[in-house]
Design a protein around this motif. Structure first.
Motif, PDB file in Angstrom:
ATOM      1  N   ARG A   1       0.820  -1.213   0.000  1.00  0.00           N
ATOM      2  CA  ARG A   1       0.000   0.000   0.000  1.00  0.00           C
ATOM      3  C   ARG A   1       0.855   1.265   0.000  1.00  0.00           C
ATOM      4  O   ARG A   1       0.342   2.354   0.251  1.00  0.00           O
ATOM      5  N   GLU A   2       2.130   1.112  -0.273  1.00  0.00           N
ATOM      6  CA  GLU A   2       2.996   2.289  -0.335  1.00  0.00           C
ATOM      7  C   GLU A   2       2.535   3.225  -1.455  1.00  0.00           C
ATOM      8  O   GLU A   2       1.916   2.791  -2.436  1.00  0.00           O
ATOM      9  N   SER A   3       2.871   4.479  -1.322  1.00  0.00           N
ATOM     10  CA  SER A   3       2.575   5.427  -2.393  1.00  0.00           C
ATOM     11  C   SER A   3       3.383   5.056  -3.629  1.00  0.00           C
ATOM     12  O   SER A   3       4.419   4.378  -3.533  1.00  0.00           O
ATOM     13  N   THR A   4       2.905   5.494  -4.767  1.00  0.00           N
ATOM     14  CA  THR A   4       3.593   5.176  -6.023  1.00  0.00           C
ATOM     15  C   THR A   4       5.039   5.633  -5.990  1.00  0.00           C
ATOM     16  O   THR A   4       5.955   4.883  -6.344  1.00  0.00           O
ATOM     17  N   GLY A   5       5.266   6.878  -5.552  1.00  0.00           N
ATOM     18  CA  GLY A   5       6.620   7.406  -5.535  1.00  0.00           C
ATOM     19  C   GLY A   5       7.538   6.646  -4.594  1.00  0.00           C
ATOM     20  O   GLY A   5       8.687   6.336  -4.939  1.00  0.00           O
ATOM     21  N   ALA A   6       7.057   6.324  -3.388  1.00  0.00           N
ATOM     22  CA  ALA A   6       7.874   5.615  -2.409  1.00  0.00           C
ATOM     23  C   ALA A   6       8.203   4.204  -2.884  1.00  0.00           C
ATOM     24  O   ALA A   6       9.341   3.727  -2.746  1.00  0.00           O
TER      25      ALA A   6
ATOM     26  N   ARG B   1       0.241  -1.839 -11.292  1.00  0.00           N
ATOM     27  CA  ARG B   1      -0.968  -1.868 -10.468  1.00  0.00           C
ATOM     28  C   ARG B   1      -2.218  -1.998 -11.334  1.00  0.00           C
ATOM     29  O   ARG B   1      -3.173  -2.695 -10.954  1.00  0.00           O
ATOM     30  N   ARG B   2      -2.222  -1.374 -12.481  1.00  0.00           N
ATOM     31  CA  ARG B   2      -3.360  -1.547 -13.401  1.00  0.00           C
ATOM     32  C   ARG B   2      -3.397  -2.985 -13.922  1.00  0.00           C
ATOM     33  O   ARG B   2      -4.466  -3.587 -14.040  1.00  0.00           O
ATOM     34  N   ASP B   3      -2.235  -3.533 -14.232  1.00  0.00           N
ATOM     35  CA  ASP B   3      -2.172  -4.905 -14.741  1.00  0.00           C
ATOM     36  C   ASP B   3      -2.692  -5.914 -13.728  1.00  0.00           C
ATOM     37  O   ASP B   3      -3.223  -6.967 -14.099  1.00  0.00           O
ATOM     38  N   LEU B   4      -2.532  -5.608 -12.442  1.00  0.00           N
ATOM     39  CA  LEU B   4      -2.926  -6.541 -11.383  1.00  0.00           C
ATOM     40  C   LEU B   4      -4.434  -6.633 -11.175  1.00  0.00           C
ATOM     41  O   LEU B   4      -4.906  -7.514 -10.439  1.00  0.00           O
TER      42      LEU B   4
END
Length: 344
Positions: free
Chosen positions: A272-277, A293-296
């Motif tokens: 659940r980390e932010s995209t940047g992190a 994340r879209r692929d998942l």
């Protein structure tokens, strides 16, 4: 590939300025190091243009370090009657002769005024190691322009982005992704494609423009096969796969590309980390995390595990464990698109 393993120089610290190949500066000695030839060519051209802009009378000489005639380096760097600046481009330093090595080391101690000597070393061998160490220690007042290998998707994406940025043109992220997918195997071709778009297209570069120019290549790329299979579009994935194979695609890099996308999904999944992190922690780009994340969507852990195992099996089979690499690829695409074991 040669039977014996080629030793490569170990990375070392340097006491001289490190410059980007996109923005090199002249110096008495310019070491252009690393395997990426298109970047080295760009650096050499930029240095030539820089010096010619300062003085159009600059004399340009080319020398082969691996076919060196004694005395050449001193002859081409010595001032002429009218004192024009000199640019000396030396290729093949990684295969240099003993005579060149000896004379180049002596030259570092007394560089000629008004001369810029560009030494090209690909890093393919340790030949010339003593010369490189002397340059990096500061002898001769040199600079180094590194041209490291560009292999990862993110590195090719950055390369393409840099091409448009250097031309002060905007390219949409989707356009850059389409370009890097279409020219995943050849950086020189990717560079040529970017330059063609810069020359031909007015305004921003969009994904639609890339599709118009290079749609055939994009449609048959391994990543397109992977994308359609991961999305569950079984028929489209098989059609894309057959199209790719019919147009000469090699099963080995295709399996590697598909496996790479699956591994990225596995890395990104369950956090659940932010995209940047997350991108920073994994050494990825933000867009790669967002795409994974879209692929998942619609996948669970068990399904992803089955797909990764299928990719590992296909990788072995296309490299010789099976007599039918095409069937191995089709089976892999089936497992991914149906998200279940083959034949289930």
């Amino acid at each position: 590939m040669a039977a014996s393993r080629t030793r490569r120089p170990a990375a070392r610290s340097s006491a001289i300025p490190q410059l980007s190949w996109r923005a090199p500066q002249p110096a008495p000695i310019v070491l252009v190091s690393g395997p990426e030839e298109i970047c080295a060519e760009r650096a050499g051209a930029a240095l030539r243009d820089y010096l010619k802009a300062e003085d159009p009378s600059v004399e340009v000489s080319d020398v082969r370090a691996d076919a060196y005639a004694p005395g050449t380096l001193l002859a081409v760097t010595s001032p002429s009657l009218f004192g024009e600046p000199r640019l000396v481009r030396v290729a093949g330093v990684e295969r240099c002769t003993d005579e060149f090595l000896s004379e180049a080391l002596a030259y570092l101690e007394h560089p000629q005024e008004g001369a810029t000597v560009v030494l090209r070393h690909t890093g393919a061998s340790v030949r010339g190691k003593k010369l490189l160490e002397a340059i990096r220690a500061g002898t001769g007042g040199g600079v180094e322009v590194a041209c490291p290998a560009v292999r990862r998707d993110a590195e090719r994406y950055d390369f393409a982005a840099g091409e448009f940025a250097a031309a002060r043109r905007r390219a949409a992220p989707a356009a850059l992704r389409a370009l890097t997918a279409a020219f995943a195997d050849d950086l020189t071709e990717l560079a040529a494609a970017c330059q063609q778009l810069i020359a031909d297209v007015d305004g921003d570069i969009t994904e639609q423009i890339v599709q118009r120019y290079y749609g055939g290549r994009v449609e048959t790329s391994a990543f397109t096969v992977a994308d359609t299979a991961i999305a569950g579009r079984y028929g489209d994935a098989l059609a894309a796969l057959r199209h790719a194979l019919d147009t000469g695609a090699d099963p080995v890099p295709m399996v590697a590309a598909i496996a790479s996308k699956l591994r990225t999904m596995a890395k990104v999944g369950g956090t659940r980390e932010s995209t940047g992190a997350l991108a920073a922690r994994l050494g990825m780009k933000d867009w790669q995390v967002e795409r994974a994340r879209r692929d998942l969507a619609g996948w669970n852990g068990d399904q992803l595990g089955i797909a990764i195992q299928a990719a590992a099996r296909a990788d072995a089979e296309v490299k010789g464990a099976s007599r039918d690499p095409v069937f191995a690829l089709e089976r892999l695409v089936t497992v991914i698109a149906t998200r279940s074991p083959y034949g289930a």
